[in-house]
Design a protein around this motif. Structure first.
Motif, PDB file in Angstrom:
ATOM      1  N   ALA A 139     -25.865 -14.969 -24.864  1.00 55.16           N
ATOM      2  CA  ALA A 139     -26.874 -14.130 -24.206  1.00 55.16           C
ATOM      3  C   ALA A 139     -26.242 -12.867 -23.618  1.00 55.16           C
ATOM      4  CB  ALA A 139     -27.583 -14.909 -23.104  1.00 55.16           C
ATOM      5  N   PRO A 140     -26.756 -11.671 -23.949  1.00 52.07           N
ATOM      6  CA  PRO A 140     -26.159 -10.420 -23.455  1.00 52.07           C
ATOM      7  C   PRO A 140     -26.244 -10.251 -21.940  1.00 52.07           C
ATOM      8  CG  PRO A 140     -28.250  -9.989 -24.571  1.00 52.07           C
ATOM      9  CD  PRO A 140     -27.910 -11.411 -24.835  1.00 52.07           C
ATOM     10  N   ASP A 141     -27.196 -10.945 -21.279  1.00 51.21           N
ATOM     11  CA  ASP A 141     -27.324 -10.816 -19.826  1.00 51.21           C
ATOM     12  C   ASP A 141     -26.440 -11.811 -19.072  1.00 51.21           C
ATOM     13  OD1 ASP A 141     -28.610 -13.154 -20.421  1.00 51.21           O
ATOM     14  OD2 ASP A 141     -30.472 -12.669 -19.360  1.00 51.21           O
ATOM     15  N   GLY A 142     -25.654 -12.581 -19.810  1.00 52.09           N
ATOM     16  CA  GLY A 142     -24.741 -13.519 -19.164  1.00 52.09           C
ATOM     17  C   GLY A 142     -25.410 -14.760 -18.606  1.00 52.09           C
ATOM     18  N   SER A 143     -26.666 -14.994 -18.989  1.00 56.54           N
ATOM     19  CA  SER A 143     -27.406 -16.117 -18.409  1.00 56.54           C
ATOM     20  C   SER A 143     -26.967 -17.469 -18.971  1.00 56.54           C
ATOM     21  CB  SER A 143     -28.909 -15.937 -18.638  1.00 56.54           C
ATOM     22  OG  SER A 143     -29.196 -15.852 -20.027  1.00 56.54           O
ATOM     23  N   ILE A 144     -26.277 -17.469 -20.094  1.00 54.47           N
ATOM     24  CA  ILE A 144     -25.804 -18.725 -20.671  1.00 54.47           C
ATOM     25  C   ILE A 144     -24.325 -18.900 -20.340  1.00 54.47           C
ATOM     26  CG2 ILE A 144     -25.372 -20.002 -22.800  1.00 54.47           C
ATOM     27  CD1 ILE A 144     -27.801 -18.757 -24.002  1.00 54.47           C
ATOM     28  N   LYS A 145     -24.018 -20.015 -19.673  1.00 58.01           N
ATOM     29  CA  LYS A 145     -22.637 -20.352 -19.339  1.00 58.01           C
ATOM     30  C   LYS A 145     -22.231 -21.590 -20.133  1.00 58.01           C
ATOM     31  CE  LYS A 145     -22.828 -17.342 -15.872  1.00 58.01           C
ATOM     32  NZ  LYS A 145     -24.278 -17.085 -15.845  1.00 58.01           N
ATOM     33  N   LYS A 146     -20.928 -21.710 -20.383  1.00 54.62           N
ATOM     34  CA  LYS A 146     -20.409 -22.864 -21.121  1.00 54.62           C
ATOM     35  C   LYS A 146     -19.251 -23.494 -20.349  1.00 54.62           C
ATOM     36  CE  LYS A 146     -21.634 -21.386 -25.823  1.00 54.62           C
ATOM     37  NZ  LYS A 146     -21.124 -21.222 -27.214  1.00 54.62           N
ATOM     38  N   TRP A 147     -19.275 -24.819 -20.322  1.00 53.97           N
ATOM     39  CA  TRP A 147     -18.141 -25.580 -19.782  1.00 53.97           C
ATOM     40  C   TRP A 147     -17.639 -26.424 -20.940  1.00 53.97           C
ATOM     41  CZ3 TRP A 147     -18.489 -29.056 -14.772  1.00 53.97           C
ATOM     42  CH2 TRP A 147     -17.202 -29.468 -14.429  1.00 53.97           C
ATOM     43  N   ALA A 148     -16.868 -25.785 -21.780  1.00 52.14           N
ATOM     44  CA  ALA A 148     -16.523 -26.374 -23.072  1.00 52.14           C
ATOM     45  C   ALA A 148     -15.643 -27.611 -22.963  1.00 52.14           C
ATOM     46  CB  ALA A 148     -15.837 -25.327 -23.950  1.00 52.14           C
ATOM     47  N   ASP A 149     -14.828 -27.710 -21.911  1.00 47.26           N
ATOM     48  CA  ASP A 149     -13.883 -28.826 -21.810  1.00 47.26           C
ATOM     49  C   ASP A 149     -14.234 -29.785 -20.672  1.00 47.26           C
ATOM     50  OD1 ASP A 149     -13.343 -27.058 -19.800  1.00 47.26           O
ATOM     51  OD2 ASP A 149     -11.167 -27.196 -19.959  1.00 47.26           O
ATOM     52  N   ASN A 150     -15.519 -29.935 -20.377  1.00 47.45           N
ATOM     53  CA  ASN A 150     -15.896 -30.785 -19.236  1.00 47.45           C
ATOM     54  C   ASN A 150     -15.560 -32.260 -19.459  1.00 47.45           C
ATOM     55  OD1 ASN A 150     -18.281 -30.868 -21.124  1.00 47.45           O
ATOM     56  ND2 ASN A 150     -19.039 -32.315 -19.583  1.00 47.45           N
ATOM     57  N   ALA A 151     -15.379 -32.668 -20.727  1.00 43.43           N
ATOM     58  CA  ALA A 151     -15.019 -34.064 -20.997  1.00 43.43           C
ATOM     59  C   ALA A 151     -13.603 -34.366 -20.529  1.00 43.43           C
ATOM     60  CB  ALA A 151     -15.159 -34.359 -22.493  1.00 43.43           C
ATOM     61  N   ASP A 152     -12.711 -33.389 -20.618  1.00 42.46           N
ATOM     62  CA  ASP A 152     -11.312 -33.594 -20.237  1.00 42.46           C
ATOM     63  C   ASP A 152     -11.011 -33.013 -18.855  1.00 42.46           C
ATOM     64  OD1 ASP A 152     -10.707 -34.776 -22.756  1.00 42.46           O
ATOM     65  OD2 ASP A 152     -10.655 -32.762 -23.623  1.00 42.46           O
TER      66      ASP A 152
END
Length: 225
Positions: A139-152
């Motif tokens: 999303a160009p407005d930065g509204s989507i965040k990711k926590w890609a390594d939350n399992a580890d």
């Protein structure tokens, strides 16, 4: 929002929270929070705690390896964001959904004020957190965040907190007993002093508007004569 004494004998404030629309958080485990449509069963809770130096030091050490392109050497850990996966007992009689918990370490003076406000019906309306270790999505407005390594990596540092408190307490319910009502009068500086003052100001503004309307009407009548 709930408040009470925790194990260390000091007050804490706790509440269930959610993302402001259109914010969205995508986890590496495949879970999503804040997406449109029916969301997965997911809990988010936030707790304001007293800033214990040992707790702050532990959180700082625990999250020191978190990588973030926006990190700065002046960052000070003032809380944590932790992921807890779904759990179910073997007999299927007990369980809890996946959750994210926010623990915010709050200076004593601020915590005291927040508890006093809570006692008079004024709770945090909105909250903004700056968390290290999250990535941005498409999303160009930065509204989507990711926590890609939350399992580890199940914990991230919070380095900045801002929140909004309502100025006035929530409306009091009607009481048949005048004595009970008298005992419910807010005792904080805002509830006892500022609120009546603001009400008087609003009354003055209302009568001032009436006076302006009368003057304007008289001027128009004189012009039309």
């Amino acid at each position: 929002m709930d408040y009470g004494v925790v194990a260390d004998g000091k007050w804490s404030l706790s509440c269930k929270v959610g993302l402001a629309w259109p914010e969205r958080l995508e986890l590496g485990t495949g879970e999503e929070i804040g997406k449109l449509g029916k969301s997965d069963d997911f809990d988010m809770h936030l707790t304001f705690r007293h800033a214990n130096p040992d707790l702050v030091e532990w959180a700082t050490e625990r999250t020191k390896d978190v990588k973030d392109t926006f990190s700065h050497e002046d960052d000070i850990v003032c809380g944590t964001m932790s992921y807890h996966r779904e759990w179910n007992s073997k007999d299927g009689l007990d369980g809890r959904p996946a959750s994210i918990l926010f623990d915010l370490y709050t200076p004593h003076e601020v915590m005291t004020s927040m508890v006093r406000f809570a006692e008079n019906g004024r709770f945090v309306k909105s909250l903004t957190l700056e968390v290290r270790g999250l990535e941005y999505g498409w999303a160009p407005d930065g509204s989507i965040k990711k926590w890609a390594d939350n399992a580890d990596n199940k914990m991230l540092p919070v380095v900045n907190v801002s929140y909004e408190l309502p100025l006035l307490e929530e409306p009091e319910p009607d009481y048949d007993d005048d004595e009970t009502k008298a005992h419910r009068v807010p005792q904080t500086a805002v509830g006892a002093d500022l609120a009546p003052l603001m009400r008087e100001m609003l009354k003055f503004q209302k009568w001032a508007l009436y006076a302006l309307a009368i003057i304007a009407g008289a001027a128009l009548w004189m012009r039309l004569r």
